[in-house]
Write a protein that holds these residues in place. Structure first.
Motif, PDB file in Angstrom:
ATOM      1  N   ILE A 219       0.844  -1.200   0.000  1.00  0.00           N
ATOM      2  CA  ILE A 219       0.000   0.000   0.000  1.00  0.00           C
ATOM      3  C   ILE A 219       0.878   1.248   0.000  1.00  0.00           C
ATOM      4  O   ILE A 219       0.686   2.166  -0.784  1.00  0.00           O
ATOM      5  CB  ILE A 219      -0.910   0.026   1.246  1.00  0.00           C
ATOM      6  N   ALA A 220       1.856   1.270   0.879  1.00  0.00           N
ATOM      7  CA  ALA A 220       2.717   2.441   1.005  1.00  0.00           C
ATOM      8  C   ALA A 220       3.734   2.518  -0.136  1.00  0.00           C
ATOM      9  O   ALA A 220       4.259   3.584  -0.436  1.00  0.00           O
ATOM     10  CB  ALA A 220       3.437   2.425   2.351  1.00  0.00           C
ATOM     11  N   HIS A 281      11.157   1.743  11.511  1.00  0.00           N
ATOM     12  CA  HIS A 281      10.222   2.306  10.518  1.00  0.00           C
ATOM     13  C   HIS A 281       9.792   3.732  10.785  1.00  0.00           C
ATOM     14  O   HIS A 281       9.808   4.547   9.873  1.00  0.00           O
ATOM     15  CB  HIS A 281       8.998   1.416  10.332  1.00  0.00           C
ATOM     16  N   ASP A 442      -7.458  10.569   2.607  1.00  0.00           N
ATOM     17  CA  ASP A 442      -6.966   9.193   2.617  1.00  0.00           C
ATOM     18  C   ASP A 442      -5.611   9.111   3.322  1.00  0.00           C
ATOM     19  O   ASP A 442      -5.402   8.269   4.194  1.00  0.00           O
ATOM     20  CB  ASP A 442      -6.846   8.693   1.165  1.00  0.00           C
ATOM     21  N   VAL A 506       2.594   5.237  -6.726  1.00  0.00           N
ATOM     22  CA  VAL A 506       2.670   3.779  -6.668  1.00  0.00           C
ATOM     23  C   VAL A 506       2.082   3.129  -7.929  1.00  0.00           C
ATOM     24  O   VAL A 506       2.079   1.913  -8.054  1.00  0.00           O
ATOM     25  CB  VAL A 506       1.978   3.210  -5.404  1.00  0.00           C
TER      26      VAL A 506
ATOM     27  N   ILE B  44      -6.798  -3.435   6.729  1.00  0.00           N
ATOM     28  CA  ILE B  44      -6.531  -2.660   5.517  1.00  0.00           C
ATOM     29  C   ILE B  44      -6.235  -3.641   4.396  1.00  0.00           C
ATOM     30  O   ILE B  44      -5.428  -4.552   4.569  1.00  0.00           O
ATOM     31  CB  ILE B  44      -5.317  -1.724   5.697  1.00  0.00           C
ATOM     32  N   GLU B  46      -4.405  -4.959   1.303  1.00  0.00           N
ATOM     33  CA  GLU B  46      -3.144  -4.684   0.607  1.00  0.00           C
ATOM     34  C   GLU B  46      -3.418  -4.415  -0.862  1.00  0.00           C
ATOM     35  O   GLU B  46      -2.664  -3.715  -1.526  1.00  0.00           O
ATOM     36  CB  GLU B  46      -2.175  -5.866   0.769  1.00  0.00           C
ATOM     37  N   THR B 122      -7.393   1.778   0.631  1.00  0.00           N
ATOM     38  CA  THR B 122      -6.739   3.085   0.651  1.00  0.00           C
ATOM     39  C   THR B 122      -5.894   3.304  -0.591  1.00  0.00           C
ATOM     40  O   THR B 122      -5.445   2.343  -1.215  1.00  0.00           O
ATOM     41  CB  THR B 122      -5.881   3.249   1.937  1.00  0.00           C
ATOM     42  N   ILE B 123      -5.716   4.578  -0.939  1.00  0.00           N
ATOM     43  CA  ILE B 123      -4.882   4.923  -2.096  1.00  0.00           C
ATOM     44  C   ILE B 123      -3.419   4.648  -1.767  1.00  0.00           C
ATOM     45  O   ILE B 123      -2.655   4.147  -2.567  1.00  0.00           O
ATOM     46  CB  ILE B 123      -5.059   6.415  -2.479  1.00  0.00           C
ATOM     47  N   GLY B 124      -3.038   4.994  -0.539  1.00  0.00           N
ATOM     48  CA  GLY B 124      -1.693   4.694  -0.057  1.00  0.00           C
ATOM     49  C   GLY B 124      -0.622   5.565  -0.684  1.00  0.00           C
ATOM     50  O   GLY B 124      -0.889   6.532  -1.385  1.00  0.00           O
ATOM     51  N   GLY B 125       0.631   5.205  -0.406  1.00  0.00           N
ATOM     52  CA  GLY B 125       1.739   5.884  -1.036  1.00  0.00           C
ATOM     53  C   GLY B 125       2.491   6.866  -0.171  1.00  0.00           C
ATOM     54  O   GLY B 125       2.630   8.026  -0.521  1.00  0.00           O
ATOM     55  N   CYS B 126       2.978   6.427   0.970  1.00  0.00           N
ATOM     56  CA  CYS B 126       3.931   7.250   1.727  1.00  0.00           C
ATOM     57  C   CYS B 126       4.745   6.294   2.587  1.00  0.00           C
ATOM     58  O   CYS B 126       4.662   5.091   2.410  1.00  0.00           O
ATOM     59  CB  CYS B 126       3.235   8.300   2.589  1.00  0.00           C
ATOM     60  N   GLY B 127       5.546   6.745   3.522  1.00  0.00           N
ATOM     61  CA  GLY B 127       6.237   5.766   4.356  1.00  0.00           C
ATOM     62  C   GLY B 127       7.453   6.273   5.086  1.00  0.00           C
ATOM     63  O   GLY B 127       7.972   7.332   4.787  1.00  0.00           O
ATOM     64  N   GLY B 128       7.871   5.470   6.052  1.00  0.00           N
ATOM     65  CA  GLY B 128       8.990   5.851   6.925  1.00  0.00           C
ATOM     66  C   GLY B 128      10.259   5.136   6.560  1.00  0.00           C
ATOM     67  O   GLY B 128      10.266   4.234   5.757  1.00  0.00           O
TER      68      GLY B 128
END
Ligand SMILES: [Mn+2]
Ligand SMILES: [Mn+2]
Lengths: 543, 128, 109
Positions: A219-220, A281, A442, A506, B44, B46, B122-128
């Motif tokens: 997803i991320a 993370h 979102d 993505v 959620i 995937e 979810t659309i998603g698309g970020c991160g640590g």
């Protein structure tokens, strides 16, 4: 500021940083989220890191002066500089850069001199984040990390190298690649490539290390790059693994986690029998562990800035006590390990001229961390607006990327340090005002959902040319209001199309120039970057 | 108040009532018990195109799945035969948006059991 | 849709008499929902697997009705009782009238 001189007066020594009263019979060494930072860098910790739900006001959602007060850290002290924001540029002048894997090597060697069979664990986000890592598809990091001789690792951004490359690199590793939550997507079964755990016999006892990869990878990050794998938190399987290792004689259960801090904290209350979670993370660094249920959670920062040493007393079937230290890697204080320094330079040698090319200068602090914006991201958004001729820019809320302090050159390496990735194309498209709101809502719910299991651990998507209000206490669909096109001051019209430039999509079919080229072109035109330290385009309530 | 007033990614009410209608058709309007059926779904998704769903209802003769936020709510019905080893089955389903997935079990005594799980898409698309 | 449809199943090779075993099945199928439109804006007609059955020595284990909301390459996992040595038969029914079958033997010791 006035803290810089104070800083310089507090002479710090390597012995002080390494000082540790050896304890118990087992030592763990944790490093995580290196993001391919081989060399010392500056890294400013966030001044805005909002906690929601049960984590409102709880660490790591405490920043700056409040953080120092909470832990009794003196203003201007080394710990202030390493662990909190506030007067960063001036303290950076005094204390210098942090990290560098040659310094990390020195620290690890020193711990091993004390405890030869210490278990070294890498929490992942290791094979991503620099020019050389991108060009070598992670090989530079694998070569350097192998020299540190880790005992196990887990994963997140590594998968954005694509599953073929991940498989190739993982098969080459002389240590365990763990992930109890990495499953084969087709048959919903555990994979052979990523075993759930590894047992270690140390100090006359058995310790199990269970791996937990980033749960929300597809997803991320672009799921099409690793379609063979499914992830998720998988509490039940984690519990089953804990029972399995206990039944196999483990007297201590350690989870090497890439969940993110709040997810770890919740998991420790859902899954019984975990003694220690080594947390990665979300890039948090805390000077002491947080206790959740019966579990100790140790978050060890990012970008090579910290190494955590944990000594455990394990006897009679259980963990009886611990002693720990979050060791900040002050690069001017810790002597680089010569072999490692040479190995690092060897990785960089083919690329030195490209890396070191000066693109511009900054007379301002450029940093990234913060829930809504940072000056580096403001600069990237400006580059997107200008170079891609857009009304609105969107930049992902990632937490990696070193800082630059006023007066520094901006090299190509610095630009790659905050942009490099395998899906960096800068798209230009049209979005309706309605869709922009859907996007903001979102992403906001992926950060501010009160249930940590819905949090993906990044920050809010950065916006350029677009201002908005956010009430973080509201549910999805009701957080975002007052969206404004900053160039005209007009309210965003749900029905109108806006020209939007962004990067890190993505979606598989994204087109556009690479983001680092967009940013380089923009900085080259500017010459000297001056950042606005008070970006107030996002108004936050409900904190 | 907001410059933009919009419905979010949540399901349209029309779809939810379609689900109510479909459930009524299945049960004949009978009362729906809870507790004897378990529906397991990810918090959620995937991938909204393939969301793993598991249902379990000891004593069921059949279990029917509905996706309340899809344009057509019906998903599948599992009819358990004499050699079924449990009243337990897993499959993968398409979810158009964040929504409730509903499972209805028809029990051996003719009664019905219901379980619901919310799955976020979810659309998603970020991160640590 | 008759081309490229490939069923696959996972069944243990042996079991004890009366044992409950886990079975997993997959069939490659696009499961065209009937909701999508082509580039010209015309609705692509529905074409799905609408029923799946598993039987053992002629007795039914599970009989599933599928709607278009089942994902591409339909997957099922379920449990079966194995009273004696014999053969599982798995059958998928396509909208277009095609029927796909595969079977697996299991030895009871
Ligand atoms: Mn990271
Ligand atoms: Mn990460």
């Amino acid at each position: 500021g006035n803290w810089a001189r104070l800083a310089a007066q507090q002479a710090l020594t390597q012995d002080q940083l390494l000082e540790f009263d050896t304890f118990g019979n087992v030592s763990l060494i944790h490093i995580t989220d290196i993001h391919a930072q081989l060399k010392p860098i500056y890294f400013r910790e966030p001044s805005v890191n909002i906690g929601v739900g049960g984590n409102k006001g709880a660490v790591p959602h405490v920043t700056g002066a409040e953080f120092r007060k909470l832990y009794g850290i003196e203003d201007g002290s080394p710990s202030h500089y390493a662990l909190s924001s506030g007067d960063f540029s001036s303290l950076a002048q005094g204390y210098g850069r942090v990290g560098g894997l040659d310094r990390v090597a020195t620290v690890i060697k020193a711990i091993r001199a004390d405890r030869p069979d210490a278990i070294l664990l890498d929490g992942g986000d290791t094979w991503h984040g620099s020019y050389t890592c991108l060009k070598t598809q992670g090989q530079d990091m694998v070569n350097v990390m192998n020299a540190l001789q880790p005992d196990a690792m887990t994963f997140h951004w590594e998968f954005t190298l694509g599953s073929d490359r991940v498989q190739e690199l993982v098969e080459s590793l002389p240590f365990a690649a763990l992930g109890q939550n990495i499953f084969d997507v087709e048959w919903d079964e555990p994979t052979e490539l990523f075993p759930p755990y590894k047992m270690f016999e140390r100090g006359g006892t058995k310790i199990a290390v269970i791996g937990q990869a980033f749960p929300y990878m597809p997803i991320a990050n672009p799921g099409w790059m690793f379609p063979e794998y499914a992830f998720g938190i998988r509490d039940e399987n984690m519990q089953a693994m804990v029972h399995e290792v206990r039944a196999a004689g483990a007297e201590c259960v350690v989870v090497l986690s890439h969940n993110g801090f709040d997810v770890d904290k919740k998991m420790a209350t859902v899954v019984g029998g975990i003694d220690v979670i080594l947390s990665g993370h979300t890039h948090d660094a805390l000077p002491e562990p947080v206790v959740s249920g019966e579990t100790l959670i140790f978050p060890s920062g990012s970008n090579g800035k910290f190494v955590t040493r944990i000594d455990l007393d394990i006897r009679d079937g259980r963990m009886k006590g611990y002693r720990s230290k979050l060791i900040p890697i002050f690069s001017d204080v810790i002597t680089p390990d010569a072999d490692m320094a040479a190995l690092i330079d060897e990785q960089r040698a083919p690329y030195v001229s490209e890396l070191s090319e000066v693109i511009g200068q900054t007379d301002s602090l450029l940093y990234r961390r913060g829930n809504f914006n940072g000056t580096w991201d403001d600069l990237i958004c400006d580059a997107l607006l200008s170079e891609r001729d857009a009304e609105i820019a969107l930049s992902p809320g990632v937490r990696w990327g070193p800082s630059l302090i006023p007066g520094q050159d901006i090299t190509r390496e610095d630009i790659f340090n905050v942009t490099s990735m395998t899906y960096g194309k800068a798209y230009r498209t049209e979005m309706t005002g309605e869709f922009l709101k859907v996007v903001l809502e979102d992403v906001a719910d992926n950060i501010f959902n009160p249930d940590p299991y819905y949090q993906q651990g990044g920050d809010m998507v950065r916006t350029g040319g677009l201002g908005y209000h956010i009430d973080v206490s509201q549910p999805q669909g009701s957080r975002i209001s007052n969206m404004t096109l900053l160039s005209t001051g007009e309210a965003i019209d749900p029905a109108r199309n806006y020209v939007v430039a962004g990067w890190a999509s993505v979606n598989e079919d994204t087109e556009g120039p690479q983001i680092w080229d967009v940013v380089e072109s923009h900085i080259a035109k500017m010459g000297t970057v001056t950042a606005n330290p008070d970006n107030n385009s996002v108004v936050v309530t409900g904190v | 108040s907001g410059a933009v007033a919009l419905s979010s990614l949540t399901a349209l009410p029309a779809f939810a009532s379609l689900t109510d209608d479909a459930i009524a058709e299945l049960t004949g309007g009978a009362e729906l018990g809870e507790g004897a059926i378990t529906l397991t779904a990810p918090e959620i998704a995937e991938n909204g195109n393939t969301v793993p769903i598991e249902v379990s209802a000891p004593g069921a003769v059949s279990i029917t799945l509905f996706a309340s936020g899809n344009p057509v709510p019906n998903v599948a019905t599992f009819n358990f035969g004499p050699l079924s080893g449990s009243r337990n089955a897993s499959t993968r389903i398409r979810l158009a948006t964040t929504q409730d997935v509903v499972a209805i079990a028809k029990m051996e005594d003719g009664s019905f059991q219901q379980a619901t799980a919310n799955v976020k898409v979810t659309i998603g698309g970020c991160g640590g | 849709m008759a081309s490229g449809v490939k069923p696959r199943v996972k069944v243990p090779k042996t079991a004890a008499a009366g044992e409950t075993i886990t079975i997993k099945t997959l069939i490659s199928h696009k499961m065209e929902s009937g909701q999508r439109k082509d580039d010209d804006g015309n609705v692509i007609p529905r074409s799905i697997i609408n029923r799946f059955t598993a039987d053992f020595n002629g007795q039914n284990v599970i009989d599933v009705t599928l709607e278009p909301a089942i994902s591409t390459n339909p997957y099922f996992q379920f449990e079966a009782i194995v009273p004696e040595t014999g053969e599982f038969k798995f059958t998928w029914y396509d909208d277009d009238g095609d029927v796909y079958e595969t079977s697996k033997k299991i030895e009871v010791s």
